[in-house]
Design an enzyme around this catalytic site. Structure first.
Site, PDB file in Angstrom:
ATOM      1  CG  HIS A 256      -6.800  -1.580   7.599  1.00 49.17           C
ATOM      2  ND1 HIS A 256      -6.875  -0.315   7.844  1.00 49.17           N
ATOM      3  CD2 HIS A 256      -5.676  -1.915   8.067  1.00 49.17           C
ATOM      4  CE1 HIS A 256      -5.618   0.147   8.115  1.00 49.17           C
ATOM      5  NE2 HIS A 256      -4.961  -0.939   8.335  1.00 49.17           N
TER       6      HIS A 256
ATOM      7  CD  GLU B 289      -9.525   1.976   5.950  1.00 49.10           C
ATOM      8  OE1 GLU B 289      -9.536   1.133   6.723  1.00 49.10           O
ATOM      9  OE2 GLU B 289      -8.721   2.944   6.194  1.00 49.10           O
TER      10      GLU B 289
ATOM     11  CG  ASN C 270     -10.136  -0.370  10.168  1.00 51.43           C
ATOM     12  OD1 ASN C 270      -9.104  -1.207  10.020  1.00 51.43           O
ATOM     13  ND2 ASN C 270     -10.522   0.454   9.438  1.00 51.43           N
TER      14      ASN C 270
ATOM     15  CG  ASP D 249      -0.332  -0.319   2.539  1.00 45.70           C
ATOM     16  OD1 ASP D 249       0.916  -0.295   2.624  1.00 45.70           O
ATOM     17  OD2 ASP D 249      -1.220  -0.612   3.321  1.00 45.70           O
TER      18      ASP D 249
HETATM   19  C1  GLP Z   1      -1.550  -0.097   8.650  1.00 44.77           C
HETATM   20  C2  GLP Z   1      -1.171  -0.495   7.176  1.00 44.77           C
HETATM   21  C3  GLP Z   1      -1.319  -1.971   6.976  1.00 44.77           C
HETATM   22  C4  GLP Z   1      -0.777  -2.433   8.247  1.00 44.77           C
HETATM   23  C5  GLP Z   1      -1.709  -2.391   9.382  1.00 44.77           C
HETATM   24  C6  GLP Z   1      -0.989  -2.732  10.671  1.00 44.77           C
HETATM   25  O1  GLP Z   1      -2.658   0.929   8.466  1.00 44.77           O
HETATM   26  N1  GLP Z   1      -2.043  -0.115   5.859  1.00 44.77           N
HETATM   27  O2  GLP Z   1      -0.358  -2.468   6.120  1.00 44.77           O
HETATM   28  O3  GLP Z   1      -0.312  -3.828   8.121  1.00 44.77           O
HETATM   29  O4  GLP Z   1      -2.315  -0.870   9.270  1.00 44.77           O
HETATM   30  O5  GLP Z   1      -0.270  -1.717  11.175  1.00 44.77           O
HETATM   31  P1  GLP Z   1       0.829  -2.022  12.471  1.00 44.77           P
HETATM   32  O6  GLP Z   1       1.443  -3.150  12.252  1.00 44.77           O
HETATM   33  O7  GLP Z   1       1.420  -0.828  12.741  1.00 44.77           O
HETATM   34  O8  GLP Z   1      -0.416  -2.293  13.585  1.00 44.77           O
END
Ligand code: GLP
Length: 241
Positions: free
Chosen positions: A139, A144, A137, A68
């Site tokens: 995702h 989303e 959430n 992403d």
């Molecule tokens: C982010 C990213 C994801 C990531 C997720 C968890 O918003 N878009 O690619 O895997 O949320 O992030 P984290 O590992 O910092 O909890």
């Protein structure tokens, strides 16, 4: 097919994940990998880089797909998810630019950049191994809620929850872009294997719903129940049985 590994803490999660990815790369040296940023896989990536230094893991024939990116953000911006992946994964693992399929946040025509990305996934036939984190959430990437398995790679508006959770990366909500490009649910869910890393008490409820709740577009990660999925969670994220 779910394989759930609950390990003591973040350190053990990172080591277990690195060992699994390293042994996958040894068995599949030409694999197409889908690689998340976010905080959770950072320990895995640094331990994977250490394994490469110690054992001479050959990464020269891998292909790496970016998961992403924020819309309007070029690779030089300090908030670029590509930049984060470059520092944490590509450089430490010796992966060259030519091995990477990017989601260019600053493309003139982001929609057509997303279509070009999906073409590259098709050319690879599919992702072999996806390394993912879990959004607070539910995702995946920036798919989303609601998002179902037919969603292709595209530009999306970030939810309030994601703006909030991403603000920890960049210091304030104001610095979080409001839109993003994300690999589609179809690309993610068609990966031949997926490793989901989940750490911390704050992810416990969403992890339970992901693995044990109804499969629903309202929780995009719940579709992983139908995937070839390995979850590595620490005790804080899974809780006691
Ligand atoms: C982010 C990213 C994801 C990531 C997720 C968890 O918003 N878009 O690619 O895997 O949320 O992030 P984290 O590992 O910092 O909890």
């Amino acid at each position: 097919m779910l394989d759930l590994m609950v390990v003591e803490d973040y350190e053990a999660l990172s080591q277990k994940g690195a060992d699994m990815v390293a042994s996958y790369i040894v068995r599949h040296p030409t694999a197409a990998l889908l690689v998340a940023t976010g905080n959770t896989p950072m320990g895995l990536y640094s331990k994977l880089a250490a394994l490469r230094t110690q054992n001479g893991l050959d990464t020269s024939d891998l292909r790496v797909f970016q998961l992403d990116e924020y819309l309007g953000i070029g690779g030089e911006d300090d908030r670029s998810l590509y930049g984060w992946m470059a520092k944490s994964f590509l450089a430490p693992l010796g992966i060259a630019d030519g091995q990477v399929v990017r989601l260019p946040g600053d493309a003139d025509d982001p929609q057509s950049a997303c279509r070009a990305y999906d073409e590259q996934v098709r050319a690879a036939s599919s992702i072999d191994l996806a390394i993912l984190g879990l959004g607070p959430n539910g995702h995946l990437g920036f798919n989303e809620p609601p998002a179902d398995p037919t969603c292709t790679t595209r530009v999306v508006a970030l939810s309030e929850e994601s703006i909030e959770s991403n603000s920890v990366y960049w210091g304030s909500r104001a610095r979080v872009p409001r839109e993003a490009l994300t690999a589609g649910m179809d690309t993610i869910l068609n990966a031949k294997a997926t490793i989901l890393v989940v750490s911390g008490r704050q992810k416990r409820e969403v992890l339970r719903r992901t693995l044990q709740g109804p499969v629903t577009p309202q929780l995009p990660a719940s579709y992983l129940q139908r995937a070839h999925l390995t979850v590595i969670a620490d005790r804080d994220a899974w809780g006691e049985e």
